[in-house]
Scaffold this active site. Structure first.
Site, PDB file in Angstrom:
ATOM      1  N   GLY A  46      10.175   3.473   2.688  1.00  0.00           N
ATOM      2  CA  GLY A  46       9.837   3.892   1.339  1.00  0.00           C
ATOM      3  C   GLY A  46       8.333   3.766   1.153  1.00  0.00           C
ATOM      4  O   GLY A  46       7.684   2.949   1.811  1.00  0.00           O
ATOM      5  N   GLN A  51       0.448   3.200  -3.327  1.00  0.00           N
ATOM      6  CA  GLN A  51       0.188   2.566  -2.027  1.00  0.00           C
ATOM      7  C   GLN A  51      -0.769   3.400  -1.172  1.00  0.00           C
ATOM      8  O   GLN A  51      -1.299   2.900  -0.174  1.00  0.00           O
ATOM      9  CB  GLN A  51       1.487   2.367  -1.247  1.00  0.00           C
ATOM     10  CG  GLN A  51       2.364   1.239  -1.787  1.00  0.00           C
ATOM     11  CD  GLN A  51       3.573   1.032  -0.902  1.00  0.00           C
ATOM     12  OE1 GLN A  51       4.549   1.769  -0.995  1.00  0.00           O
ATOM     13  NE2 GLN A  51       3.507   0.038  -0.024  1.00  0.00           N
ATOM     14  N   CYS A  88       7.141  -5.294   2.874  1.00  0.00           N
ATOM     15  CA  CYS A  88       6.375  -4.253   2.184  1.00  0.00           C
ATOM     16  C   CYS A  88       5.240  -3.785   3.091  1.00  0.00           C
ATOM     17  O   CYS A  88       4.551  -4.610   3.692  1.00  0.00           O
ATOM     18  CB  CYS A  88       5.801  -4.819   0.884  1.00  0.00           C
ATOM     19  SG  CYS A  88       4.792  -3.634  -0.031  1.00  0.00           S
ATOM     20  N   LEU A  89       5.034  -2.482   3.146  1.00  0.00           N
ATOM     21  CA  LEU A  89       3.947  -1.939   3.974  1.00  0.00           C
ATOM     22  C   LEU A  89       2.569  -2.397   3.489  1.00  0.00           C
ATOM     23  O   LEU A  89       1.617  -2.386   4.251  1.00  0.00           O
ATOM     24  CB  LEU A  89       4.006  -0.402   3.985  1.00  0.00           C
ATOM     25  CG  LEU A  89       5.202   0.224   4.711  1.00  0.00           C
ATOM     26  CD1 LEU A  89       5.234   1.728   4.463  1.00  0.00           C
ATOM     27  CD2 LEU A  89       5.158  -0.074   6.198  1.00  0.00           C
ATOM     28  N   HIS A 130      12.335  -1.587  -5.253  1.00  0.00           N
ATOM     29  CA  HIS A 130      11.041  -1.937  -4.674  1.00  0.00           C
ATOM     30  C   HIS A 130       9.994  -0.865  -5.000  1.00  0.00           C
ATOM     31  O   HIS A 130       8.855  -1.190  -5.382  1.00  0.00           O
ATOM     32  CB  HIS A 130      11.217  -2.092  -3.153  1.00  0.00           C
ATOM     33  CG  HIS A 130       9.990  -2.514  -2.420  1.00  0.00           C
ATOM     34  ND1 HIS A 130       9.797  -3.802  -1.963  1.00  0.00           N
ATOM     35  CD2 HIS A 130       8.873  -1.819  -2.068  1.00  0.00           C
ATOM     36  CE1 HIS A 130       8.619  -3.873  -1.357  1.00  0.00           C
ATOM     37  NE2 HIS A 130       8.035  -2.689  -1.403  1.00  0.00           N
ATOM     38  N   GLU A 131      10.384   0.407  -4.864  1.00  0.00           N
ATOM     39  CA  GLU A 131       9.412   1.497  -5.082  1.00  0.00           C
ATOM     40  C   GLU A 131       9.091   1.673  -6.575  1.00  0.00           C
ATOM     41  O   GLU A 131       7.929   1.925  -6.933  1.00  0.00           O
ATOM     42  CB  GLU A 131       9.920   2.808  -4.480  1.00  0.00           C
ATOM     43  CG  GLU A 131      10.214   2.760  -2.974  1.00  0.00           C
ATOM     44  CD  GLU A 131       9.107   2.156  -2.133  1.00  0.00           C
ATOM     45  OE1 GLU A 131       7.921   2.268  -2.502  1.00  0.00           O
ATOM     46  OE2 GLU A 131       9.428   1.546  -1.088  1.00  0.00           O
ATOM     47  N   HIS A 134       6.597  -0.848  -7.448  1.00  0.00           N
ATOM     48  CA  HIS A 134       5.248  -0.434  -7.039  1.00  0.00           C
ATOM     49  C   HIS A 134       4.609   0.458  -8.109  1.00  0.00           C
ATOM     50  O   HIS A 134       3.456   0.275  -8.486  1.00  0.00           O
ATOM     51  CB  HIS A 134       5.307   0.380  -5.740  1.00  0.00           C
ATOM     52  CG  HIS A 134       5.163  -0.435  -4.488  1.00  0.00           C
ATOM     53  ND1 HIS A 134       4.106  -1.275  -4.253  1.00  0.00           N
ATOM     54  CD2 HIS A 134       5.947  -0.529  -3.382  1.00  0.00           C
ATOM     55  CE1 HIS A 134       4.237  -1.851  -3.061  1.00  0.00           C
ATOM     56  NE2 HIS A 134       5.354  -1.411  -2.513  1.00  0.00           N
TER      57      HIS A 134
HETATM   58 ZN    ZN Z   1       6.199  -1.995  -0.724  1.00  0.00          ZN
END
Ligand code: ZN
Length: 174
Positions: A46, A51, A88-89, A130-131, A134
């Site tokens: 995702g 991000q 998380c990225l 999660h998204e 963000h």
């Molecule tokens: Zn994330």
């Protein structure tokens, strides 16, 4: 294929809420395409627009059924409870067992302007939460319990003084 660099913990853009998309034009379509490439290359399951430094309300995801795009997503209902080891990225190499609602009802629109209404649970439900977080400017570290958060902040503080972290070690990253 165009990929963006993914903004990392500490970047103020990750703390800012995103703006709704009012018109689906070629730029939005291109952004979604490049975000999908970026997510696949990372690799992750995702990715939210902020991000990659874009303050617009959209995310992309791919939980193994092909990439999908959700514009102006909102969670209108949630229930239950589920613990999942979440990464998380933008906080690479770290993950924590996080408790969140299990079932969620996500609404939004797709790239063609069609209304989306998706009931999801477990892994898919977690990706959505999660998204959407963000896009509201909330990182997963804000979802930790007090002890986890204390430990996480210490690690992240120490890391801020060092070189960028290594890639996540095969954990599902959102
Ligand atoms: Zn994330």
């Amino acid at each position: 294929m165009t990929t963006f660099s993914i903004r990392q913990y500490g970047d103020p853009v990750l703390r800012q809420a995103t703006r709704e998309i009012e018109e689906i034009d070629a730029r939005v379509a291109r952004l979604a395409e490049d975000m999908i490439d970026t997510m696949h290359a990372a690799p992750g399951v995702g990715l939210a627009a902020n991000q990659v430094g874009v303050q617009r309300r959209l995310f992309v995801y791919d939980i193994g059924e092909g990439p999908k795009v959700v514009l102006n997503p909102r969670i209108v209902e949630s229930s239950g409870e589920w613990t999942f080891e979440e990464g998380c990225l933008s906080v690479p190499g770290l993950s924590w067992p996080i408790v969140r609602p299990n079932q969620v009802h996500l609404v939004g629109i797709d790239l063609d302007g069609n209304e989306l209404s998706i009931e999801a649970s477990e892994y898919e439900g977690r990706v959505f939460q999660h998204e959407v977080d963000h896009l509201d400017g909330t990182l997963l570290v804000e979802r930790l319990d007090d002890d986890q958060r204390k430990e996480a902040k210490a690690i992240l503080r120490a890391r801020a003084l060092q070189l960028p972290a290594a890639d996540p070690d095969g954990l599902p990253t959102l």
